[in-house]
Design a protein around this motif. Structure first.
Motif, PDB file in Angstrom:
ATOM      1  N   ASP A   1      -2.569   3.828   3.981  1.00  0.00           N
ATOM      2  CA  ASP A   1      -2.856   2.394   3.861  1.00  0.00           C
ATOM      3  C   ASP A   1      -1.582   1.547   3.800  1.00  0.00           C
ATOM      4  OD1 ASP A   1      -5.586   2.908   3.801  1.00  0.00           O
ATOM      5  OD2 ASP A   1      -5.537   3.303   1.641  1.00  0.00           O
ATOM      6  N   ARG A   2      -0.453   2.181   3.927  1.00  0.00           N
ATOM      7  CA  ARG A   2       0.805   1.432   3.842  1.00  0.00           C
ATOM      8  C   ARG A   2       0.995   0.615   5.123  1.00  0.00           C
ATOM      9  NH1 ARG A   2       6.713   3.250   4.141  1.00  0.00           N
ATOM     10  NH2 ARG A   2       7.796   1.829   2.716  1.00  0.00           N
ATOM     11  N   THR A   3       1.229  -0.663   4.974  1.00  0.00           N
ATOM     12  CA  THR A   3       1.406  -1.537   6.139  1.00  0.00           C
ATOM     13  C   THR A   3       2.620  -2.437   5.948  1.00  0.00           C
ATOM     14  OG1 THR A   3      -0.011  -3.253   5.189  1.00  0.00           O
ATOM     15  CG2 THR A   3      -1.084  -1.624   6.616  1.00  0.00           C
TER      16      THR A   3
ATOM     17  N   GLY B   1       0.796  -1.217   0.000  1.00  0.00           N
ATOM     18  CA  GLY B   1       0.000   0.000   0.000  1.00  0.00           C
ATOM     19  C   GLY B   1       0.830   1.269   0.000  1.00  0.00           C
TER      20      GLY B   1
ATOM     21  N   PRO C   1       0.291  -0.373  10.430  1.00  0.00           N
ATOM     22  CA  PRO C   1       0.328   0.804   9.550  1.00  0.00           C
ATOM     23  C   PRO C   1       1.657   1.553   9.680  1.00  0.00           C
ATOM     24  CG  PRO C   1      -1.539   0.891  11.095  1.00  0.00           C
ATOM     25  CD  PRO C   1      -0.660  -0.212  11.529  1.00  0.00           C
TER      26      PRO C   1
END
Lengths: 637, 71
Positions: free
Chosen positions: A477-479, A473, A528
């Protein structure tokens, strides 16, 4: 557990109200101090209008020109208000409604701050309004009690004199005082934040004023109820007595309200983002249970403690459902007070006629059996359950809190019933002194336990190597999956928690890490690492509280740089306060903090002493005969 | 963490007092008005106790001449 970003309800409401919120303002652009002049003017105008309404209502009623209050008071004397004059029944109903409103606002507001961080602007947080209306409602309820008695009418023998022809019930004056104290927290909070920066924690001194004033207003309501019931019985001694259930229900609800009021201090633990040692939680649960449930059992009667908890569950559980289920914010877990209530009810089977002994024994049971029940319950209901790390110290704290709370609860219930502790043969002065000593001793024991809980340390020279894999992501939304390797490996043995917490990125993510080997952990779900999320590894073992930042965004308003999420990096294990509360200012002299805290402490002590004075006054002016000597004494119990 | 000089130079913001002004101003005004009423009553000589409009003492409530005053 991961929570979805859920700001839609608040923002939708803000839009509907034409609210000047800036929904798309990024955290980094959010201002961090001050307010525009036009907002101050609008707010001042609204304040002047509300002041005029309040004064008009009071003046109109007391001069006989307005009958609204008289009619509302007459209406409130029905139902569970039977047996109470209007000047006690109406303010209690207004205060109860106000407290519910404030409670909803409080949990909504905390949820918003956890998930969204600091506010966009002074008028931008819609959850502040229920708090403000609620606290103002408490003050208004007190003012209603003060102005309701007509000129020349004395509302009970315990009334205080305002002027020669104006007397007000003690409970009403204290209720207004508690509301005033809570509202005073707002301007002081503003000053505090300007000096020290925004402390994003419930346990800021001025934040405690806001919630403490509301929580302790229940004691004023108890006093008002007692005054009202005695005054009604005195003015109409031959009239029909109200059914006993009305008193049982009303007192049970007020006691349940006191349990809610004393439990609000646990909110950070309820949400799973405590910024203090875990042993605070059993201490706070025990002191709330001891005070509210012992007083409930003695004041309400048999089954009173269980009913108080049922009412607590209805209110607190209802607020959690409203905040999480209806508004769409975060879930706040609820402690299981039924076990503690059962302890009190069982102890009362033997000790109901020996209130102080009941307080002590109940406290001991709450601190042991109650602690065990809550220990198990946290594994079912809480994001951060208790572990063996706090078993011994937590039990000790719970015992101290339970006994201190139990003794205060016994003193409160006995004072409300016009009785003093000690042997009936002792002089009233000696028994008054005993009551004061027990009250002061209980507060001192609780304060000592609190100081112990506050003592923490930060590990020195330790590092954590963070390895990020499975990165997906972009933006918020980056995880990534995170592997944590602590050095030295044996720095943590049986921790209270080793977790990864991410907050203020439009949600809350709390994930207890899975242990692979000594000092080596990994996430159970991706964490996250983008957008406005603030992500850190948190370690709490014994007295040690520490954190390691994984990802922190750039925050222009407070001049804080980005701490990027790197694939493989070794970072120092440090204190977590300035990671969790980035807005805090540094470099301020310690005496400034001490001086400001002293002001808040003085306000708090003034409220506590005023409430103690109120209970003592009721005990003195509305005395009851001592309880009959209990039969169990004959067999040496 | 915030460094003081930069924080002081930053633009405006998010303090709670503005939201609370409509609520704590009336609180302070009401307390002040009652305070003034009490102060004026205490300054009156004892023989001016009765106010025009009379005493409604027959309207109920317990009577106790020992009732102490706020002050």
């Amino acid at each position: 557990m991961p929570q979805p970003p859920t700001d839609s309800a608040a923002r939708a409401a803000a839009r509907v109200l034409g609210h000047p919120a800036l929904p798309h303002l990024a955290q980094q652009d959010r201002p961090a101090g001050g307010a525009a002049l036009d907002q101050v003017v609008i707010a001042s105008g609204a304040g002047a209008a509300l002041a005029a309404v309040l004064l008009l209502l009071g003046w109109g009623h007391r001069s006989g020109r307005l009958t609204w209050l008289t009619r509302a008071a007459a209406l409130s004397e029905r139902g569970t208000g039977r047996g109470l004059p209007g000047w006690a029944a109406l303010p209690s109903s207004v205060a109860l409604l106000s407290l519910l409103t404030a409670l909803l606002g409080m949990y909504w507001d905390i949820s918003l701050h956890i998930s969204h961080g600091r506010d966009v602007g002074p008028l931008a947080n819609i959850a502040h309004y229920p708090i403000l209306f609620g606290l103002f409602g408490i003050f208004t309820a007190g003012v209603i009690a003060v102005v309701l008695p007509l000129p020349g009418e004395r509302p009970g023998v315990a009334a205080v004199r305002i002027t020669r022809t104006w007397h007000a019930p003690t409970g009403g004056v204290l209720l207004a005082g508690a509301g005033f104290y809570a509202l005073l927290g707002f301007p002081l909070d503003d000053v505090w934040h300007r000096i020290f920066g925004q402390d994003v924690t419930l346990w800021g001194p001025t934040h405690l004023m806001l919630i403490g004033g509301a929580g302790l207003s229940l004691v004023a309501m108890m006093i008002l109820e007692r005054e009202g019931r005695r005054a009604r019985a005195a003015t109409d001694p031959d009239g029909p007595r109200p059914p006993a259930w009305t008193q049982w229900i009303r007192r049970g609800m007020t006691s349940g309200g006191l349990l809610v009021g004393l439990s609000v201090f646990q909110a950070e633990y309820d949400f799973g983002v405590p910024q203090f040692r875990l042993v605070h939680q059993p201490l706070l649960i025990a002191v709330a249970a001891g005070c509210a449930l012992v007083s409930a059992r003695l004041w309400v009667g048999r089954g009173g403690a269980l009913f108080a908890v049922a009412f607590y569950m209805l209110v607190r559980g209802g607020v959690s459902v409203a905040v999480a289920g209806v508004i769409g914010e975060l879930w706040a877990a609820v402690p299981l007070y039924f076990a503690e209530a059962l302890c009190v009810e069982l102890a009362a089977l033997v000790l109901a006629r020996r209130p102080l002994a009941l307080g002590v024994v109940s406290g001991l049971l709450i601190g042991t059996a109650g602690f065990a029940a809550e220990f198990a319950w946290t594994h079912v209901a809480f994001r951060l359950p208790w572990t063996g790390d706090i078993a011994v110290e937590g039990t000790l704290m719970a015992v101290v809190g339970g006994v201190a709370g139990g003794v205060c609860g016994a003193l409160l219930a006995e004072g409300l019933e016009g009785r003093l502790p000690g042997r009936p043969t002792a002089s009233r002065r000696a028994r008054r002194n005993l009551a004061r000593a027990l009250f002061a001793g209980s507060l001192a024991a609780f304060a000592a336990a609190l100081v112990n809980c506050q003592i923490y340390s930060v590990p020195r020279g330790e590092t954590a190597t963070l390895t990020l894999t499975g990165v997906h992501g972009t933006g918020a939304d980056r995880t990534a999956d995170v592997r944590v390797e602590l050095t030295p490996r044996d720095g943590v043995d049986h921790p209270s928690w080793v977790d990864i917490t991410a907050w203020q990125g439009k949600g809350l993510h709390v994930d207890r890490l899975v242990r692979d080997a000594p000092g080596v952990y990994h996430t159970s779900v991706p964490a996250p690492i983008g957008g406005q999320w603030k992500t850190l590894v948190r370690v709490h073992d014994g007295r040690e509280l520490a954190g390691v930042p994984v990802y922190l965004p750039h925050d222009k308003a407070i001049n804080a740089p980005e701490m990027p999420a790197q694939p493989h990096v070794t970072r120092a294990v440090t204190g977590e306060r300035h990671i969790l509360q980035r807005e805090l200012k540094t470099g301020l002299p310690p005496w400034l903090w001490a001086a400001c805290s002293t002001v808040v402490l003085a306000c708090t002590l003034a409220l506590l002493i005023a409430l103690g004075w109120g209970v003592a006054r009721i005990a003195r002016v509305l005395p009851e005969p001592a309880r009959p000597v209990p039969a169990p004494e004959k067999v040496g119990t | 963490m915030t460094t003081l000089p930069l924080a002081a130079a930053e633009p405006l913001a998010t303090h709670s007092a503005v939201t609370a002004i409509p609520f704590f101003i009336p609180t302070f005004v009401v307390v002040a008005v009652i305070g003034v009423i009490v102060w004026r009553d205490r300054r009156k000589p004892d023989d001016a106790a009765e106010v025009p409009g009379g005493d409604h003492s027959e309207e109920g409530g317990e009577r106790d001449p020992r009732t102490p005053s706020v002050g």
